[in-house]
Design an enzyme around this catalytic site. Structure first.
Site, PDB file in Angstrom:
ATOM      1  N   LYS A 203       0.842  -1.197   0.000  1.00  0.00           N
ATOM      2  CA  LYS A 203       0.000   0.000   0.000  1.00  0.00           C
ATOM      3  C   LYS A 203       0.876   1.247   0.000  1.00  0.00           C
ATOM      4  CE  LYS A 203      -3.332   2.393   2.873  1.00  0.00           C
ATOM      5  NZ  LYS A 203      -4.071   2.376   4.140  1.00  0.00           N
ATOM      6  N   GLU A 209      10.986  -4.658   3.616  1.00  0.00           N
ATOM      7  CA  GLU A 209      11.042  -6.069   3.241  1.00  0.00           C
ATOM      8  C   GLU A 209      10.526  -6.290   1.826  1.00  0.00           C
ATOM      9  OE1 GLU A 209       9.736  -4.703   5.943  1.00  0.00           O
ATOM     10  OE2 GLU A 209       9.891  -5.997   7.710  1.00  0.00           O
ATOM     11  N   GLY A 263      -4.296  -1.896   5.486  1.00  0.00           N
ATOM     12  CA  GLY A 263      -3.631  -3.090   4.960  1.00  0.00           C
ATOM     13  C   GLY A 263      -4.286  -4.383   5.420  1.00  0.00           C
ATOM     14  N   ARG A 264      -4.620  -4.460   6.700  1.00  0.00           N
ATOM     15  CA  ARG A 264      -5.163  -5.723   7.238  1.00  0.00           C
ATOM     16  C   ARG A 264      -6.615  -5.954   6.849  1.00  0.00           C
ATOM     17  NH1 ARG A 264      -3.766  -1.986  10.899  1.00  0.00           N
ATOM     18  NH2 ARG A 264      -5.329  -1.114  12.315  1.00  0.00           N
ATOM     19  N   GLU A 349      -3.145  -5.935  15.556  1.00  0.00           N
ATOM     20  CA  GLU A 349      -2.712  -4.633  15.028  1.00  0.00           C
ATOM     21  C   GLU A 349      -3.851  -3.610  15.149  1.00  0.00           C
ATOM     22  OE1 GLU A 349      -1.352  -3.464  10.735  1.00  0.00           O
ATOM     23  OE2 GLU A 349       0.383  -4.323  11.697  1.00  0.00           O
ATOM     24  N   HIS A 381      -2.414 -32.536  20.375  1.00  0.00           N
ATOM     25  CA  HIS A 381      -1.257 -33.364  20.723  1.00  0.00           C
ATOM     26  C   HIS A 381      -0.031 -32.520  21.022  1.00  0.00           C
ATOM     27  CE1 HIS A 381      -3.547 -36.910  19.555  1.00  0.00           C
ATOM     28  NE2 HIS A 381      -4.013 -36.159  18.575  1.00  0.00           N
ATOM     29  N   LYS A 507      10.645   0.021  13.092  1.00  0.00           N
ATOM     30  CA  LYS A 507      11.061   0.220  11.693  1.00  0.00           C
ATOM     31  C   LYS A 507      12.151   1.283  11.621  1.00  0.00           C
ATOM     32  CE  LYS A 507       6.590  -0.602   9.428  1.00  0.00           C
ATOM     33  NZ  LYS A 507       5.522  -0.010   8.626  1.00  0.00           N
TER      34      LYS A 507
HETATM   35  O1  F6P Z   1       4.171  -2.523   9.524  1.00  0.00           O
HETATM   36  C1  F6P Z   1       2.823  -2.727   9.561  1.00  0.00           C
HETATM   37  C2  F6P Z   1       2.182  -2.515   8.224  1.00  0.00           C
HETATM   38  O2  F6P Z   1       2.093  -1.170   7.938  1.00  0.00           O
HETATM   39  C3  F6P Z   1       0.824  -3.183   8.168  1.00  0.00           C
HETATM   40  O3  F6P Z   1      -0.166  -2.420   8.694  1.00  0.00           O
HETATM   41  C4  F6P Z   1       0.681  -3.451   6.711  1.00  0.00           C
HETATM   42  O4  F6P Z   1      -0.297  -4.400   6.456  1.00  0.00           O
HETATM   43  C5  F6P Z   1       2.076  -3.909   6.373  1.00  0.00           C
HETATM   44  O5  F6P Z   1       2.925  -3.133   7.183  1.00  0.00           O
HETATM   45  C6  F6P Z   1       2.469  -3.765   4.937  1.00  0.00           C
HETATM   46  O6  F6P Z   1       2.406  -2.429   4.501  1.00  0.00           O
HETATM   47  P1  F6P Z   1       2.463  -2.075   2.975  1.00  0.00           P
HETATM   48  O7  F6P Z   1       1.303  -2.702   2.283  1.00  0.00           O
HETATM   49  O8  F6P Z   1       2.407  -0.583   2.925  1.00  0.00           O
HETATM   50  O9  F6P Z   1       3.768  -2.595   2.413  1.00  0.00           O
END
Ligand code: F6P
Length: 544
Positions: A203, A209, A263-264, A349, A381, A507
């Site tokens: 987003k 990452e 995002g979530r 979150e 288990h 971060k």
């Molecule tokens: O670090 C948390 C977060 O901002 C989440 O809320 C989000 O889903 C995820 O990182 C990924 O963010 P993006 O879609 O901006 O890469």
């Protein structure tokens, strides 16, 4: 009453009465089913094993009804800026509004959502026909790799894995999320770059990452294409709300995301493109329709029959009245193995907050419990021992299927009987006297010691969901019910469920630390860090 300014009630009289009541007695009341078992479309919710009686549930429900939840809910559906710390609307429901009987989002939002779905449909259909070139992508696609993290990974991953029965033939789905290079390296080694399509989902288009992994894949495909950037771009679709950054990056196609979708909560948007590539656009639209059914249910049903409100009521009772600190989610459905980790982000979150959004004051009660879990019966288990006899009470949530997609009836009946047995055992327990009666040999002292160890206190609450079957529709409905439960708890706890400032500090520090690992010659650059961090950096440098 505005719940956001009033402390939660203690429901003292009900709490006291129920403290002296065991679930063993409560669950044997057959009439409980009339109030504690509710259906929405393909989903049955059973909260008969929650430590509530009708009077307590009514007290909680009446409290909830007095908090203005309906107005708050409508404000969300209508696009009011309820995410105040980011001054944003919260309109994930608009993403499935096309299938709703009561679409409430502003017209411009509905229009851009419909256009984005059509755009995605063109890409998906072209790729499925082996005609990716007609939409600027590679022609034949055998593998689709979703690169993203958090909400840009967990929702699509859950749905793609859950809906394996619905996958189109000839295309395999992969998810690359962590920045651990081993994952990217192993995945590249297993794929043919000629037929690999990458969906880069971010987003913000600013996530370390995702951009790093995207770059690794771009380099890999660029090498295969002997440095031809135009050819390389045809392997990439980006999904983002940061169009400028995406344009610089170099993907052949860009699908939109918007500020009003967190995002979530985003799997319903083009963030879910990998779902559409896996199950086709009709399946994706069925998923949206299932969510829309849950939206309509949430918007039009009184609290007593409203599944998200009942889920919120049970969680409020467990967390704020009984003081439980975690909740375990146990799907008795292998295809739903990713549900616990999906819910971890959705719930933790969203609800892992401690201040009121407009006053900045500490909330008076506890907010989100730790959410965890894994599939049953495997979990039985592994850690169920602690859930039955450990010192902490952990409410559980069981998810089962009435009709699986496979014909192995015996397997299914064994699986479901285990689900029902766990819910029963946790609530009923086994008394000391019952255990003593079973201890036939030994001295009186030995029998009593053995019986104590074989006693189950029981009285441990759980919820059961039974899905008729696992389809795009029922999965969409289930996820949307959880989303609305989250909305309800944010409202009741007086917190903003739609921002996530708590992930920022780490971060920032990671970006500060990175150069001192990348450049291990210059020992001076670590002076800025605390002694504990410095010590670890030095230890890593020494062993390299
Ligand atoms: O670090 C948390 C977060 O901002 C989440 O809320 C989000 O889903 C995820 O990182 C990924 O963010 P993006 O879609 O901006 O890469």
């Amino acid at each position: 009453m505005d719940s956001k300014h009033a402390p939660l009630p203690s429901f003292e009289e009900h709490a006291r009465r129920l403290a002296g009541t065991n679930l063993r007695a409560l669950v044997n009341d057959a009439s409980r089913g009339d109030r504690f078992r509710r259906r929405m479309g393909p989903i049955l919710l059973d909260i008969t094993r929650q430590k509530l009686d009708v009077a307590a549930l009514d007290a909680v429900g009446q409290y909830i009804d007095g908090t203005g939840w309906k107005a708050a809910r409508d404000a969300m559906f209508e696009g009011k800026h309820i995410n105040t710390s980011e001054d944003r609307a919260v309109l994930h429901t608009a993403l499935r509004g096309g299938a709703s009987r009561h679409p409430a989002a502003p017209a411009d939002v509905r229009k851009e959502v419909a256009e984005a779905l059509d755009q995605m449909e063109k890409l998906v259909n072209a790729v499925h026909k082996g005609e990716g070139e007609s939409v600027g992508l590679i022609g034949r696609v055998t593998d689709v790799v979703n690169i993203g993290i958090g909400g840009s990974d967990l929702g699509p991953r859950l749905a793609v894995h859950a809906l394996e029965q619905f996958h189109v033939k000839g295309i395999k789905s992969h998810f690359l999320t962590n920045v651990d290079g081993q994952a990217a390296y192993d995945l590249m080694n297993s794929l043919d770059p000629a037929h690999t399509l990458v969906i880069l989902v971010s987003k913000s288009f600013n996530t370390q990452e995702t951009l790093l992994n995207g770059g690794v894949f771009r380099d890999w495909i660029l090498k295969f294409n002997k440095g031809d950037t135009a050819k390389t771009a045809k392997h990439f679709i980006a999904v983002s709300s940061n169009v400028d950054a995406v344009n610089k990056w170099g993907a052949a196609q860009v699908l939109p995301m918007w500020d009003y979708v967190g995002g979530r909560f985003s799997l319903w948007s083009a963030v879910g493109a990998s779902i559409a590539f896996a199950i086709g656009m009709n399946g994706f639209r069925d998923l949206l329709a299932g969510a829309a059914e849950a939206d309509d249910h949430f918007r039009t049903t009184e609290w007593k029959d409203n599944l998200p409100v009942l889920l919120a009521a049970a969680e409020l009772w467990n967390r704020n009245i009984l003081g439980t600190t975690s909740r375990a989610v146990i799907p008795y459905v292998d295809y739903l193995a990713d549900l616990p980790s999906y819910l971890q982000q959705l719930e933790m979150e969203s609800l892992g907050k401690h201040v009121h959004p407009t006053t900045g004051k500490e909330v008076t009660g506890s907010t989100v419990p730790v959410v965890w879990g894994s599939i049953g019966t495997n979990a039985q288990h592994a850690y169920f021992q602690a859930l039955h006899q450990g010192t902490d009470v952990v409410p559980l949530e069981f998810i089962g299927l009435v009709k699986p997609a496979h014909p192995l009836r015996e397997n299914q009946d064994v699986l479901t009987s285990n689900l029902l047995a766990q819910a029963a055992a946790l609530s009923l327990g086994k008394t000391f006297e019952e255990a003593l009666a079973e201890a036939k040999t030994g001295t009186e002292e030995e029998r009593r010691a053995l019986a104590a160890q074989r006693t189950f206190k029981g009285n441990r609450p759980s919820t059961v969901f039974m899905l008729d079957s696992l389809t795009p529709h029922s999965l969409g409905a289930l996820i949307a019910l959880y989303e609305h439960k989250v909305f309800m708890l944010g409202h009741l706890w007086g917190i903003n469920a739609f921002d996530q400032w708590g992930v920022e500090l780490g971060k920032v520090i990671a970006k500060q630390i990175y150069p001192s690992l990348a450049n291990d010659k210059d020992a001076g650059d670590i002076a800025q860090f605390d002694a504990a961090t410095r010590g670890l950096i030095e230890a890593i440098r020494e062993r390299r």
